[in-house]
Design a protein around this motif. Sequence first.
Motif, PDB file in Angstrom:
ATOM      1  N   GLU A  66     103.953  56.136  49.870  1.00  0.00           N
ATOM      2  CA  GLU A  66     103.802  56.661  48.541  1.00  0.00           C
ATOM      3  C   GLU A  66     102.566  57.618  48.206  1.00  0.00           C
ATOM      4  O   GLU A  66     101.568  57.628  49.255  1.00  0.00           O
ATOM      5  CB  GLU A  66     103.503  55.402  47.578  1.00  0.00           C
ATOM      6  CG  GLU A  66     104.924  54.730  47.364  1.00  0.00           C
ATOM      7  CD  GLU A  66     104.612  53.330  46.706  1.00  0.00           C
ATOM      8  OE1 GLU A  66     103.198  53.031  46.326  1.00  0.00           O
ATOM      9  OE2 GLU A  66     105.604  52.485  46.374  1.00  0.00           O
ATOM     10  N   THR A  75      99.604  56.433  50.566  1.00  0.00           N
ATOM     11  CA  THR A  75      99.293  55.078  50.049  1.00  0.00           C
ATOM     12  C   THR A  75     100.478  54.297  50.851  1.00  0.00           C
ATOM     13  O   THR A  75     101.411  54.716  50.571  1.00  0.00           O
ATOM     14  CB  THR A  75      99.584  54.768  48.521  1.00  0.00           C
ATOM     15  OG1 THR A  75      98.534  55.646  47.912  1.00  0.00           O
ATOM     16  CG2 THR A  75      99.407  53.345  48.028  1.00  0.00           C
ATOM     17  N   THR A  77     102.252  50.680  51.243  1.00  0.00           N
ATOM     18  CA  THR A  77     102.551  49.396  50.466  1.00  0.00           C
ATOM     19  C   THR A  77     103.644  48.460  51.048  1.00  0.00           C
ATOM     20  O   THR A  77     104.500  48.934  51.861  1.00  0.00           O
ATOM     21  CB  THR A  77     102.960  49.579  49.063  1.00  0.00           C
ATOM     22  OG1 THR A  77     104.307  50.260  48.864  1.00  0.00           O
ATOM     23  CG2 THR A  77     101.923  50.187  48.118  1.00  0.00           C
ATOM     24  N   GLU A  79     105.403  44.402  51.631  1.00  0.00           N
ATOM     25  CA  GLU A  79     105.542  42.861  51.358  1.00  0.00           C
ATOM     26  C   GLU A  79     106.305  42.097  52.311  1.00  0.00           C
ATOM     27  O   GLU A  79     107.416  42.603  52.937  1.00  0.00           O
ATOM     28  CB  GLU A  79     106.386  42.924  49.702  1.00  0.00           C
ATOM     29  CG  GLU A  79     106.356  41.344  49.204  1.00  0.00           C
ATOM     30  CD  GLU A  79     106.930  41.537  47.832  1.00  0.00           C
ATOM     31  OE1 GLU A  79     107.766  40.397  47.399  1.00  0.00           O
ATOM     32  OE2 GLU A  79     106.903  42.684  47.271  1.00  0.00           O
ATOM     33  N   LYS A  89     101.558  40.479  50.670  1.00  0.00           N
ATOM     34  CA  LYS A  89     101.861  41.763  49.652  1.00  0.00           C
ATOM     35  C   LYS A  89     100.711  42.324  49.367  1.00  0.00           C
ATOM     36  O   LYS A  89      99.539  41.972  49.297  1.00  0.00           O
ATOM     37  CB  LYS A  89     102.896  41.517  48.510  1.00  0.00           C
ATOM     38  CG  LYS A  89     102.116  40.989  47.533  1.00  0.00           C
ATOM     39  CD  LYS A  89     103.203  40.725  46.315  1.00  0.00           C
ATOM     40  CE  LYS A  89     102.462  40.144  45.041  1.00  0.00           C
ATOM     41  NZ  LYS A  89     103.564  39.974  43.855  1.00  0.00           N
ATOM     42  N   GLY A  90     100.689  43.883  49.671  1.00  0.00           N
ATOM     43  CA  GLY A  90      99.664  44.816  49.178  1.00  0.00           C
ATOM     44  C   GLY A  90      99.908  46.181  49.529  1.00  0.00           C
ATOM     45  O   GLY A  90     100.853  46.532  49.838  1.00  0.00           O
ATOM     46  N   GLY A  91      98.765  46.780  49.418  1.00  0.00           N
ATOM     47  CA  GLY A  91      98.731  48.320  49.798  1.00  0.00           C
ATOM     48  C   GLY A  91      97.554  48.722  50.149  1.00  0.00           C
ATOM     49  O   GLY A  91      96.420  47.959  50.156  1.00  0.00           O
ATOM     50  N   ASP A  93      95.279  52.683  50.528  1.00  0.00           N
ATOM     51  CA  ASP A  93      95.089  54.056  50.049  1.00  0.00           C
ATOM     52  C   ASP A  93      94.333  54.573  51.626  1.00  0.00           C
ATOM     53  O   ASP A  93      93.426  53.938  51.903  1.00  0.00           O
ATOM     54  CB  ASP A  93      94.170  54.301  49.362  1.00  0.00           C
ATOM     55  CG  ASP A  93      94.834  54.038  47.670  1.00  0.00           C
ATOM     56  OD1 ASP A  93      96.210  54.245  47.731  1.00  0.00           O
ATOM     57  OD2 ASP A  93      94.203  53.353  46.795  1.00  0.00           O
ATOM     58  N   ALA A 111      95.203  43.224  48.764  1.00  0.00           N
ATOM     59  CA  ALA A 111      96.170  42.143  49.175  1.00  0.00           C
ATOM     60  C   ALA A 111      96.372  40.926  48.545  1.00  0.00           C
ATOM     61  O   ALA A 111      95.123  40.530  48.276  1.00  0.00           O
ATOM     62  CB  ALA A 111      96.384  42.121  50.799  1.00  0.00           C
TER      63      ALA A 111
END
Length: 156
Positions: A66, A75, A77, A79, A89-91, A93, A111
Amino acid sequence: MDLKGEYRLAAPRQAVWEALNDPQVLRACIPGCTELERIDATHMTATVVTKIGPVKATFAGEVRLENIQPPERYTITGEGKGGIAGFAKGGADVHLAEDGEGTVLSYDVKAQVGGKIAQLGSRLVDSTARKLAEQFFACLAARFDEAPDQAAPPPA
C-alpha cells in the motif's frame, strides 16, 4: 511490538526497490519462507515456517503493498494464521533514500501476535523478530555484494 531500524545497502535505490518487489528475492530472503506467490501488483500469498522459543509454527497468510511511491517508499501489511500456535499481523513502512552509490533502507514495523506465541512473552517475541529482521537484511545485502572483487585471483 514495534521494531525500527535502518540498513545500508551497496546498490542504487532503483535496484533495491526492484528487489523488494520481486517475489523470488523476498522468498529467498524471508527466513523460513517456503512459498510466496504474487496474486496481482499489490497482493501476495505466503507460507512461513518459524520457531519462537519452544513453539514452531507454519503461518499462511496474505501480504498487501500500500501507499506505493516507487522507488522511494511503500507500506507492506500482512496477516498470517499459524493454527494452534496463534496468529501474527502487522505492517511495515519502508523508505529508501539515496546515499552516494548506495541506498539507506529504513523501516518501522508494528505487529501483533496472539495465541500460544503471545503467551511466550514480549521479550522472546521481540528478540526473535529482531533476529529474523537481521537475517532478512543480511540476505538482501548479500545480493548486492560485489562478488567480482572477492573472486579475483591473489596477486602473484
